[in-house]
Design an enzyme around this catalytic site. Structure first.
Site: not given
Ligand code: 5GW
Ligand code: MN
Length: 353
Positions: A120-122, A125, A210, A232, A244, A302
């Site tokens: 996901f590239a939202i 990201y 991710d 993890h 956790t 998770e």
């Molecule tokens: C934005 C703010 C906080 C948390 C997640 C997002 C976010 C995640 C986003 O704005 N856009 C997005 O595409 N994502 C997707 O969710 C990405 O594929 C991202 O890798 C996945 C999980 O969020 P992460 O990577 O921020 O979570 P952690 O636990 O790896 O830091």
């Molecule tokens: Mn991530």
């Protein structure tokens, strides 16, 4: 003569006893024969089918058996003794050194396996995508058929990356949820919803990861199985109490302190399409159940994934080599870091849009 006469009643007695025994045996045999657990359904296979049977036309399967040279597996010399390489339910735990990529590649090539990787590239990201794809071309399932499924709200910003033969990018337009928790949690629903319209027809396996990651080492078909999760990087040496998991008894994701096998990472799971459907459907439905009473599990998607894997055990478990983060340093057990989280400026990426 007199002695024989005296023995007569005894002989009669024994003869009678034998008769009774035979009677009892035949009676119980009859009862057994008609009892429900007696195997009465006997199928006799005709090993000489009649010559006039016409078999339906099937394509001759193209199986080539080829000679292959490699070191013999040593039963008494396991390649790794410093880490657990098999779960109590006999799922392999994939660590460097435990597998031979040549054997695996040959096996998977014979089946012409097609692999899908979802990410996901939202919103912001999207910036991680270029590196993700470029390193993916170097290290992810090299030599196999691969479809990248990019879920995004910014299709126009997808970077132009040259892909090798047999590899494609598919863009899936999705709406961006306002809350970041929803952005990550709704991935389950969005993956599930593509199962029967897209994935089922296009690939055999799915790997769901991710995007804020980069490949640094080979990630090949050794990860594939019916349904897999990944340890993890922060918890592979931890106790149950340290996991956790969500501990709120009101949440569907709750795991009691005396249960739990591993702490699985939310950002790396997969399997065959049918299994990924079951997993994502469970997680999404559980989230909706909690949402209805105003609850959200501690670590979002998770937590629900961990609950699912507790009672629906994965058939393969990946070591943290497959979802590392340099925050956790360089423990000896982790010989290769194959896929590493990119340091984020959390404030910048998450809150300033
Ligand atoms: C934005 C703010 C906080 C948390 C997640 C997002 C976010 C995640 C986003 O704005 N856009 C997005 O595409 N994502 C997707 O969710 C990405 O594929 C991202 O890798 C996945 C999980 O969020 P992460 O990577 O921020 O979570 P952690 O636990 O790896 O830091
Ligand atoms: Mn991530």
């Amino acid at each position: 003569m007199e002695k024989l006469e005296r023995l007569r009643p005894i002989r009669c007695f024994f003869f009678g006893l034998c008769c009774v025994l035979v009677f009892v045996c035949s009676l119980s045999w009859n009862v057994m024969k008609n009892s429900p657990w007696h195997p009465r359904n006997i199928f006799i296979c005709d090993t000489h089918p009649a010559e006039n049977i016409v078999f339906p036309p099937v394509e001759e399967p193209d199986v080539r058996l080829e000679r292959m040279l490699y070191p013999k597996p040593e039963t008494l010399k396991p390649p790794r003794t410093d880490v657990l390489t098999i779960t109590p339910w006999l799922a392999p735990i994939v660590w460097n050194g435990t597998f031979n990529s040549d054997i695996l590649n040959a096996q998977f090539h014979k089946r012409g396996v097609r692999i899908g990787i979802t990410t996901f590239a939202i919103k912001k990201y999207i910036r991680f995508l270029k590196d993700f794809l470029e390193t993916g071309e170097k290290f992810f399932m090299v030599g196999h058929k691969v479809n990248y499924y990019i879920f995004t709200d910014r299709a126009q910003d997808i970077p132009n990356v040259t892909l090798s033969e047999g590899r494609n990018i598919h863009i899936i337009n999705v709406t961006a949820y306002q809350r970041w928790q929803d952005v990550t949690m709704r991935r389950m629903q969005m993956i599930r919803d593509q199962t029967y319209t897209r994935f089922m027809n296009e690939v055999d396996y799915l790997v769901c990861v991710d995007v804020d990651m980069r490949f640094y080492g080979s990630v090949g078909v050794e990860i594939l199985g019916d349904v897999f999760g990944t340890l993890h990087p922060g918890f592979f040496g931890a106790s149950r109490a340290q996991f956790t998991y969500d501990r709120n008894p009101k949440s569907v994701a709750c795991i009691p302190v005396d249960e739990g096998d591993f702490y699985y990472a939310g950002g790396y799971f997969g399997g065959i399409i049918e299994e990924v459907y079951k997993l994502t459907n469970y997680c999404h439905t559980a989230m909706m159940t909690d949402k209805a009473i105003g609850i959200e599990a501690l670590w979002h998607d998770e937590s629900y994934l961990n609950k699912y894997f507790l009672y629906y055990k994965p058939t393969k478990v990946l070591s943290p080599e497959y979802v590392w983060n340099n925050y956790y340093g360089s423990p000896r057990a982790v010989q290769i870091k194959r896929f590493i989280g990119i340091d984020k400026d959390y404030k910048e990426v998450r809150f300033r849009r």
